[in-house]
Design a protein around this motif. Sequence first.
Motif, PDB file in Angstrom:
ATOM      1  N   ILE A  53      15.261   6.110  20.034  1.00  0.00           N
ATOM      2  CA  ILE A  53      15.618   5.958  18.622  1.00  0.00           C
ATOM      3  C   ILE A  53      16.350   7.201  18.115  1.00  0.00           C
ATOM      4  CG2 ILE A  53      14.712   5.728  16.278  1.00  0.00           C
ATOM      5  CD1 ILE A  53      12.417   4.072  17.430  1.00  0.00           C
ATOM      6  N   ASP A  54      15.897   8.375  18.541  1.00  0.00           N
ATOM      7  CA  ASP A  54      16.441   9.661  18.075  1.00  0.00           C
ATOM      8  C   ASP A  54      16.173   9.831  16.583  1.00  0.00           C
ATOM      9  OD1 ASP A  54      17.705  12.113  17.917  1.00  0.00           O
ATOM     10  OD2 ASP A  54      19.700  11.251  17.705  1.00  0.00           O
ATOM     11  N   PHE A  55      14.958  10.230  16.266  1.00  0.00           N
ATOM     12  CA  PHE A  55      14.585  10.470  14.869  1.00  0.00           C
ATOM     13  C   PHE A  55      13.860  11.801  14.765  1.00  0.00           C
ATOM     14  CE2 PHE A  55      10.998   8.424  16.897  1.00  0.00           C
ATOM     15  CZ  PHE A  55       9.897   9.113  16.410  1.00  0.00           C
ATOM     16  N   VAL A  56      13.840  12.359  13.582  1.00  0.00           N
ATOM     17  CA  VAL A  56      12.953  13.473  13.264  1.00  0.00           C
ATOM     18  C   VAL A  56      12.194  13.081  12.002  1.00  0.00           C
ATOM     19  CG1 VAL A  56      14.347  15.273  14.344  1.00  0.00           C
ATOM     20  CG2 VAL A  56      14.726  14.694  11.951  1.00  0.00           C
ATOM     21  N   MET A  57      10.960  13.515  11.888  1.00  0.00           N
ATOM     22  CA  MET A  57      10.117  13.018  10.815  1.00  0.00           C
ATOM     23  C   MET A  57      10.532  13.528   9.440  1.00  0.00           C
ATOM     24  SD  MET A  57       8.385  10.755  12.144  1.00  0.00           S
ATOM     25  CE  MET A  57       7.621  10.332  10.585  1.00  0.00           C
ATOM     26  N   ALA A  58      11.179  14.668   9.361  1.00  0.00           N
ATOM     27  CA  ALA A  58      11.673  15.117   8.056  1.00  0.00           C
ATOM     28  C   ALA A  58      12.746  14.169   7.538  1.00  0.00           C
ATOM     29  CB  ALA A  58      12.222  16.532   8.162  1.00  0.00           C
ATOM     30  N   ASP A  59      13.489  13.546   8.435  1.00  0.00           N
ATOM     31  CA  ASP A  59      14.506  12.558   8.067  1.00  0.00           C
ATOM     32  C   ASP A  59      13.854  11.264   7.586  1.00  0.00           C
ATOM     33  OD1 ASP A  59      17.454  12.082   8.113  1.00  0.00           O
ATOM     34  OD2 ASP A  59      16.938  10.470   9.487  1.00  0.00           O
ATOM     35  N   VAL A  60      12.640  10.997   8.057  1.00  0.00           N
ATOM     36  CA  VAL A  60      11.900   9.804   7.651  1.00  0.00           C
ATOM     37  C   VAL A  60      11.169  10.064   6.329  1.00  0.00           C
ATOM     38  CG1 VAL A  60      10.065   8.191   8.286  1.00  0.00           C
ATOM     39  CG2 VAL A  60      11.566   9.115  10.051  1.00  0.00           C
ATOM     40  N   ASP A  61      10.386  11.116   6.296  1.00  0.00           N
ATOM     41  CA  ASP A  61       9.480  11.358   5.168  1.00  0.00           C
ATOM     42  C   ASP A  61      10.156  12.037   3.977  1.00  0.00           C
ATOM     43  OD1 ASP A  61       7.499  10.307   6.743  1.00  0.00           O
ATOM     44  OD2 ASP A  61       6.669  12.225   7.342  1.00  0.00           O
ATOM     45  N   ARG A  62      11.178  12.828   4.257  1.00  0.00           N
ATOM     46  CA  ARG A  62      11.851  13.602   3.216  1.00  0.00           C
ATOM     47  C   ARG A  62      10.865  14.443   2.421  1.00  0.00           C
ATOM     48  NH1 ARG A  62      12.597   9.272   0.813  1.00  0.00           N
ATOM     49  NH2 ARG A  62      12.023   8.043   2.633  1.00  0.00           N
ATOM     50  N   HIS A 104       5.933  14.602   4.529  1.00  0.00           N
ATOM     51  CA  HIS A 104       6.557  14.428   3.212  1.00  0.00           C
ATOM     52  C   HIS A 104       6.479  15.723   2.402  1.00  0.00           C
ATOM     53  CE1 HIS A 104       8.005  12.446  -0.352  1.00  0.00           C
ATOM     54  NE2 HIS A 104       6.912  12.781  -1.028  1.00  0.00           N
ATOM     55  N   ARG A 105       7.642  16.180   1.898  1.00  0.00           N
ATOM     56  CA  ARG A 105       7.700  17.434   1.142  1.00  0.00           C
ATOM     57  C   ARG A 105       8.327  17.267  -0.238  1.00  0.00           C
ATOM     58  NH1 ARG A 105      11.711  19.932   4.090  1.00  0.00           N
ATOM     59  NH2 ARG A 105      12.151  17.781   4.608  1.00  0.00           N
ATOM     60  N   GLY A 106       8.635  16.031  -0.616  1.00  0.00           N
ATOM     61  CA  GLY A 106       9.167  15.799  -1.951  1.00  0.00           C
ATOM     62  C   GLY A 106      10.584  16.281  -2.142  1.00  0.00           C
ATOM     63  N   THR A 111       0.852  -1.191   0.000  1.00  0.00           N
ATOM     64  CA  THR A 111       0.000   0.000   0.000  1.00  0.00           C
ATOM     65  C   THR A 111       0.884   1.235   0.000  1.00  0.00           C
ATOM     66  OG1 THR A 111      -0.061  -0.063   2.419  1.00  0.00           O
ATOM     67  CG2 THR A 111      -1.886  -1.130   1.236  1.00  0.00           C
ATOM     68  N   ARG A 112       0.280   2.382  -0.263  1.00  0.00           N
ATOM     69  CA  ARG A 112       1.029   3.638  -0.197  1.00  0.00           C
ATOM     70  C   ARG A 112       1.571   3.836   1.217  1.00  0.00           C
ATOM     71  NH1 ARG A 112       0.719   7.155  -4.525  1.00  0.00           N
ATOM     72  NH2 ARG A 112      -0.973   6.860  -6.025  1.00  0.00           N
ATOM     73  N   ILE A 113       2.709   4.545   1.291  1.00  0.00           N
ATOM     74  CA  ILE A 113       3.329   4.724   2.604  1.00  0.00           C
ATOM     75  C   ILE A 113       3.573   6.195   2.937  1.00  0.00           C
ATOM     76  CG2 ILE A 113       5.670   4.408   1.687  1.00  0.00           C
ATOM     77  CD1 ILE A 113       6.315   2.955   4.361  1.00  0.00           C
ATOM     78  N   LEU A 114       3.870   7.017   1.934  1.00  0.00           N
ATOM     79  CA  LEU A 114       4.116   8.444   2.169  1.00  0.00           C
ATOM     80  C   LEU A 114       2.925   9.302   1.758  1.00  0.00           C
ATOM     81  CD1 LEU A 114       7.840   8.797   0.990  1.00  0.00           C
ATOM     82  CD2 LEU A 114       6.979   8.597   3.325  1.00  0.00           C
ATOM     83  N   MET A 115       2.264   8.934   0.678  1.00  0.00           N
ATOM     84  CA  MET A 115       1.109   9.682   0.200  1.00  0.00           C
ATOM     85  C   MET A 115      -0.172   9.099   0.789  1.00  0.00           C
ATOM     86  SD  MET A 115       3.077  11.563  -1.503  1.00  0.00           S
ATOM     87  CE  MET A 115       1.911  12.709  -2.231  1.00  0.00           C
ATOM     88  N   PRO A 116      -1.267   9.879   0.868  1.00  0.00           N
ATOM     89  CA  PRO A 116      -2.546   9.346   1.368  1.00  0.00           C
ATOM     90  C   PRO A 116      -3.050   8.209   0.486  1.00  0.00           C
ATOM     91  CG  PRO A 116      -2.579  11.755   1.295  1.00  0.00           C
ATOM     92  CD  PRO A 116      -1.328  11.330   0.588  1.00  0.00           C
ATOM     93  N   PRO A 117      -3.863   7.322   1.039  1.00  0.00           N
ATOM     94  CA  PRO A 117      -4.321   6.151   0.276  1.00  0.00           C
ATOM     95  C   PRO A 117      -5.054   6.501  -1.014  1.00  0.00           C
ATOM     96  CG  PRO A 117      -4.840   5.913   2.609  1.00  0.00           C
ATOM     97  CD  PRO A 117      -4.360   7.313   2.427  1.00  0.00           C
ATOM     98  N   ASN A 118      -5.753   7.643  -1.044  1.00  0.00           N
ATOM     99  CA  ASN A 118      -6.538   8.008  -2.224  1.00  0.00           C
ATOM    100  C   ASN A 118      -5.792   8.964  -3.154  1.00  0.00           C
ATOM    101  OD1 ASN A 118      -6.630  10.060  -0.317  1.00  0.00           O
ATOM    102  ND2 ASN A 118      -8.664  10.778  -0.942  1.00  0.00           N
ATOM    103  N   TRP A 119      -4.479   9.082  -3.005  1.00  0.00           N
ATOM    104  CA  TRP A 119      -3.690  10.002  -3.838  1.00  0.00           C
ATOM    105  C   TRP A 119      -3.685   9.528  -5.289  1.00  0.00           C
ATOM    106  CZ3 TRP A 119      -1.840  14.597  -2.288  1.00  0.00           C
ATOM    107  CH2 TRP A 119      -0.969  15.276  -3.136  1.00  0.00           C
ATOM    108  N   GLN A 120      -3.740  10.485  -6.198  1.00  0.00           N
ATOM    109  CA  GLN A 120      -3.715  10.167  -7.623  1.00  0.00           C
ATOM    110  C   GLN A 120      -2.319  10.409  -8.187  1.00  0.00           C
ATOM    111  OE1 GLN A 120      -6.487   8.867  -9.251  1.00  0.00           O
ATOM    112  NE2 GLN A 120      -7.271   8.826  -7.145  1.00  0.00           N
ATOM    113  N   GLY A 121      -1.772   9.428  -8.891  1.00  0.00           N
ATOM    114  CA  GLY A 121      -0.475   9.588  -9.530  1.00  0.00           C
ATOM    115  C   GLY A 121       0.680   9.128  -8.657  1.00  0.00           C
ATOM    116  N   HIS A 122       1.865   9.107  -9.275  1.00  0.00           N
ATOM    117  CA  HIS A 122       3.076   8.635  -8.609  1.00  0.00           C
ATOM    118  C   HIS A 122       4.141   9.727  -8.727  1.00  0.00           C
ATOM    119  CE1 HIS A 122       1.193   4.710  -8.264  1.00  0.00           C
ATOM    120  NE2 HIS A 122       0.830   4.840  -9.528  1.00  0.00           N
ATOM    121  N   PRO A 123       4.429  10.435  -7.628  1.00  0.00           N
ATOM    122  CA  PRO A 123       5.175  11.701  -7.681  1.00  0.00           C
ATOM    123  C   PRO A 123       6.573  11.662  -8.274  1.00  0.00           C
ATOM    124  CG  PRO A 123       3.992  11.520  -5.607  1.00  0.00           C
ATOM    125  CD  PRO A 123       3.848  10.199  -6.297  1.00  0.00           C
TER     126      PRO A 123
END
Length: 584
Positions: free
Chosen positions: A575-584, A238-240, A141-153
Amino acid sequence: MPEGLDRDPIVQALYQRFGEQRLLFQNTLTGMPVLWVSRELLVDVMQFLRSGEQAFDMLYDLHAVDERLRSHRQGLPDSDFTIFYQLVSFSRGRDLMLKVALSEQDMRLPSITSVWPSANWYEREVFDMFGIRFDGHPHLTRILMPPNWQGHPLRKDYPARATEFDPYTLTMESQDKAQEALRFVPEEWGMKRGNGDQDFMFLNFGPNHPSAHGAFRIVLQLDGEEVVDCVPDIGYHHRGAEKMGERQSWHSYIPYTDRIDYTGGVVNNLPYVLAVEKLAGIVTTDRAATIRVMMTELFRINSHLLFLGTYLQDLGAMTPVFLTFTDRQKAYEVIEAITGFRMHPAWFRIGGVAHDLPKGWDRLMNGFLKWMPKRLNEYQRAMMDNAIVRDRTVHVAEYDSTEALEWGITGPNLRATGFDFDARRDRPYSGYDNFDFEVPLGHNGDVFDRGMVRIEEMRQSLRIIEQCVKHMPAGDFKADHPLTTPPPREKMKEHIETLITHFLQVSWGPVLKPNESFQMIEATKGLNSYYLTADGSTTSYRTRIRTPSYPHLQHIPVLMRGGFVPDLIAHVASIDFVMADVDR
């Protein structure tokens, strides 16, 4: 490319096992062998590389490239989309990249989750970003974009700028559909709603929660306080960033790297500029390399201080975060004096740094070096030696080196298990081989060790910075190369060619010859790398950012099944994480 990569023992072993005619070697500037394999061979090759004398320790990265607009592909197989897999052997200091070519008419290949469990999220991301399907994946399933997102960035025909989209509208109907798409259905994840005697509780931990460390949700399946199962949900941040790399020039992309691990500052610049320098054939000066090391270690301390304060806050201690932020302010005063900025200096440049060290920099740095050691001693004595902290952390959420490697865990979280690897020492870059420092290790791989390793790493960072101050080389702060920017002003006044070069560099950006490069560094949270593809343009054709936090979060369900909610909070803090490091 280093000589003889096509004669590397692992390449020869693959030739012998599968036949040289079934594999294609590609010359690159990545510093590792790159082999193309067929889709039909993929799983067999992966199983071969997972066992025996040639076994690799980790599936380090897995992603894709849309090849359809790439101009320079001479000697490579026909491919509309390419999947690449990077394997790492820490014990032998060896990497290997495998590539699989796909046609636009047949976008499927077998999942390798049965060979490398950590491939799960990476395959989901490739499906999300490119629309490539992995047969046999447990939950594609999608992991970064919402489930109903259209297209593949990350496809080349997907817009890269907001102005290329139609105006955004949200009706009540579309809002209801979007909300419904976000509904969590336990059965889709193989979860039961009860055990026959009683119902399980399903609880949202996040996405807005002080202990979630960013916009991050974990759906918990609970039997009282026991975590029966859980599902991490990412993508809110996620910011692409990789898509942005396709439209920014080689120079203008540097500030975007600051925003990946936003607590790491210039640490994020380093792998990117080193990878670009490989493409451009630039060798930095000793002074520039030493300045980079010094500022990288200062930001490592700053990041670890943020970790330490929030780590103890999540355990219930309120005072430490105020103390660590006092120390971070001390560091920021030095950073601001040298770079002119605080959190996001974007200060490293292709070929060096933005400007030379200002007068008095050593006095400020020495003041910080004098301040911090006694503070670290105080933290260890008052916090980590505290009986309550030990009760909450020792033997909590522990895992060994084998499990860590299987799930792609790197950095302090890997070293807390006793695994002795640090890229600064074992794969030195930017002159780290000129410095004397130790690599702190833990024993149990638990929440406590993950905290202690970082305290000791701060001591070692101070040791490296002190050597930088004492032995700062003379010379230029950037390489004398036409692809660095801007050229020295004195030369611009004397040579028309230099003035023209400056104009082109600033207005268009440098043009880099077609090739591929790769650079791995020991970032604040683990191994971070940039894999760049140049296609003879002023921009990167493909910018792949491998961050440490991404696999660290994927590991949470495996570790926490059968644990308790307070232990989950402690583990997430460690763990020491920040979400921008995860989602990019």
